[in-house]
Design a protein around this motif. Structure first.
Motif, short mmCIF file in Angstrom:
data_model
loop_
_atom_site.label_atom_id
_atom_site.label_comp_id
_atom_site.label_asym_id
_atom_site.label_seq_id
_atom_site.Cartn_x
_atom_site.Cartn_y
_atom_site.Cartn_z
N GLY A 74 0.69 -1.27 0.13
CA GLY A 74 -0.14 -0.10 0.16
C GLY A 74 0.99 1.20 0.08
O GLY A 74 2.04 1.31 -0.03
N ALA A 75 0.08 2.41 0.10
CA ALA A 75 0.63 3.69 -0.21
C ALA A 75 1.54 4.03 0.84
O ALA A 75 2.82 4.60 0.89
N LEU A 76 1.23 3.63 2.20
CA LEU A 76 1.82 4.02 3.42
C LEU A 76 3.38 3.53 3.19
O LEU A 76 4.30 4.03 3.87
N LYS A 77 3.38 2.26 2.50
CA LYS A 77 4.82 1.85 2.40
C LYS A 77 5.79 2.61 1.88
O LYS A 77 6.84 2.78 2.15
N ALA A 78 5.08 3.40 0.71
CA ALA A 78 6.03 4.20 -0.01
C ALA A 78 6.21 5.59 0.83
O ALA A 78 7.89 5.98 0.86
N LEU A 79 5.58 5.88 1.64
CA LEU A 79 5.90 7.10 2.54
C LEU A 79 6.88 6.65 3.49
O LEU A 79 7.99 7.70 3.74
N ILE A 80 7.02 5.41 4.02
CA ILE A 80 7.97 5.08 4.84
C ILE A 80 9.34 4.83 4.22
O ILE A 80 10.48 5.63 4.98
N GLU A 81 9.32 4.31 3.08
CA GLU A 81 10.60 4.35 2.36
C GLU A 81 11.39 5.64 2.08
O GLU A 81 12.32 5.86 2.15
N ALA A 82 10.45 6.49 1.62
CA ALA A 82 10.82 7.80 1.27
C ALA A 82 11.22 8.51 2.29
O ALA A 82 12.40 9.31 2.34
N LYS A 83 10.93 8.45 3.42
CA LYS A 83 11.50 8.96 4.59
C LYS A 83 12.43 8.32 4.96
O LYS A 83 13.58 9.31 5.35
N GLU A 84 12.95 7.03 4.92
CA GLU A 84 14.07 6.33 5.19
C GLU A 84 15.19 6.98 4.42
O GLU A 84 16.13 7.03 4.70
N GLN A 85 14.53 7.18 3.15
CA GLN A 85 15.71 7.67 2.05
C GLN A 85 15.97 9.13 2.00
O GLN A 85 16.72 9.69 1.37
#
Length: 287
Positions: free
Chosen positions: A127-138
Motif C-alpha cells: 500500500g501507499a504507506l509503504k512508499a511514504l515510509i521508504e521515502a522518509k528512510e531515504q
C-alpha cells in the motif's frame, strides 16, 4: 502573525498558511500572477505551502516550483499522493518532485482517505504507506502525513495504527455540525502530538460572505495552522490583514456565527461530506 508549534516536529508556523490549489488557470490565475502571489506570501512570513499532483493536473506544483526559485530553503513544502499503492505512490512522488523542481519535500501526505476500505488499501503490504515510509528512510521526505475530509473515524483509526507526524482535516465552521473533526479528531490528535492543519476554511468559497469570521473560527481551534486557497493578490492581502489582527472568538461570538451560517450546513455546500462530490442531496454514510 501569531505562530504556533507544529506538533512534535520541532517547527512552528504562522496561523495563515498557503493552499496552492487555486494558483492555476482553472481559477483565472496566470503564471505570472501565481509567482507574484507566492513571493509576496513568503515576504510576509508565510512558509507553509500545500499542494498536490491532482490540482489542475500538476499545474499547481509546477507553479510553486517556478515561484520558489532560490527561495526553496525558506519554505516548508507539502505534496500528496492520491494513489493507494506503493508503486503508484512512488511514481506520483517522482513526478511531483520534477514539477516542484526539488529533490525533497518536508511532508508527503496520504490524500483524502475517505473510507476504511481506502485506509486498508493504504496500510496493505503493497500500500501507499509503504512508499511514504521508504521515502522518509531515504531522506526524500521528512514527515509522514494524512488528510481527511469526510469521516473523522477513519483518521482516528489511522493515527491509532501508525505514528503520523501531521494531519490535514476539514475544519470550517460549517463542518462543526456534522462528522466534526473539531469534536472527534482534534482531542486525540493533539494528545498524540500531531501537527494539525485546518482546511476547507472558506468552504470552497461558499462561506466567503463571512470570510473574516470563518478564518477566526478555525484559528480559534486547537490547531497549528490553516491552509487558505488564494488565487489573487487581493485575497492574500485580505487574509494577511485578518491574520495579523486575529483575536480568538469568544463563545458568544461563535454561537452568533453559527446562527448566521446554519442554513449552509447541507451536502450542496459541504460536498466533501456528501455521498459523492456531485451529490447535492445526500450525506456520506458513516460505515
Amino acid at each position: 502573525m501569531e505562530k504556533r508549534k507544529f506538533g512534535r516536529t520541532g517547527q512552528e508556523f504562522p496561523i495563515l498558511s498557503f493552499g496552492a490549489q487555486r494558483i492555476v488557470d482553472e481559477h483565472n490565475c496566470t503564471e505570472d500572477e501565481a509567482i507574484q502571489i507566492v513571493n509576496r506570501a513568503i515576504d510576509e512570513g508565510i512558509t507553509y505551502f500545500d499542494t498536490a499532483p491532482i490540482y489542475s493536473k500538476g499545474q499547481s506544483e509546477e507553479r510553486l516550483g517556478k515561484a520558489f526559485g532560490s527561495r526553496r530553503d525558506q519554505v516548508w513544502l507539502v505534496t500528496k499522493t492520491i494513489d493507494r499503492t506503493r508503486d503508484g505512490s512512488w511514481r506520483s512522488l517522482e513526478a511531483s518532485l520534477k514539477r516542484l523542481q526539488t529533490d525533497h519535500v518536508e511532508e508527503w501526505r496520504l490524500h483524502d482517505v475517505r473510507t476504511f476500505e481506502q485506509l486498508e488499501q493504504c496500510f496493505a503490504k503493497d500500500g501507499a504507506l509503504k512508499a511514504l515510509i521508504e521515502a522518509k528512510e531515504q531522506g526524500i521526505i521528512k514527515h509522514i502525513s494524512l488528510s481527511g475530509h469526510t469521516n473523522p473515524s477513519v483518521q482516528l483509526e489511522a493515527i491509532e495504527r501508525f505514528p503520523f507526524d501531521t494531519a490535514l482535516v476539514a475544519l470550517s465552521a460549517a463542518d462543526h455540525f456534522i462528522y466534526s473533526f473539531a469534536h472527534e479528531f482534534l482531542p486525540k490528535a493533539n494528545e498524540k502530538g500531531l501537527g494539525i492543519i485546518g482546511m476547507k476554511v472558506i468552504g470552497l468559497g461558499r462561506l466567503a460572505q463571512w470570510y473574516e469570521k470563518a478564518l477566526r473560527y478555525t484559528w480559534s481551534l486547537p490547531i497549528s495552522t490553516a491552509i487558505i486557497g488564494m488565487e489573487s493578490m487581493e485575497q492574500l492581502e485580505n487574509n494577511l490583514r485578518v491574520a495579523k489582527n486575529f483575536k480568538p472568538m469568544t463563545e458568544p461570538e461563535m454561537v452568533e456565527f453559527f446562527r448566521e451560517i446554519m442554513h449552509m450546513v447541507n451536502p450542496d455546500v459541504l460536498r466533501w461530506k456528501a455521498k459523492d462530490w456531485s451529490n447535492k442531496e445526500e450525506w456520506s454514510e458513516r460505515l
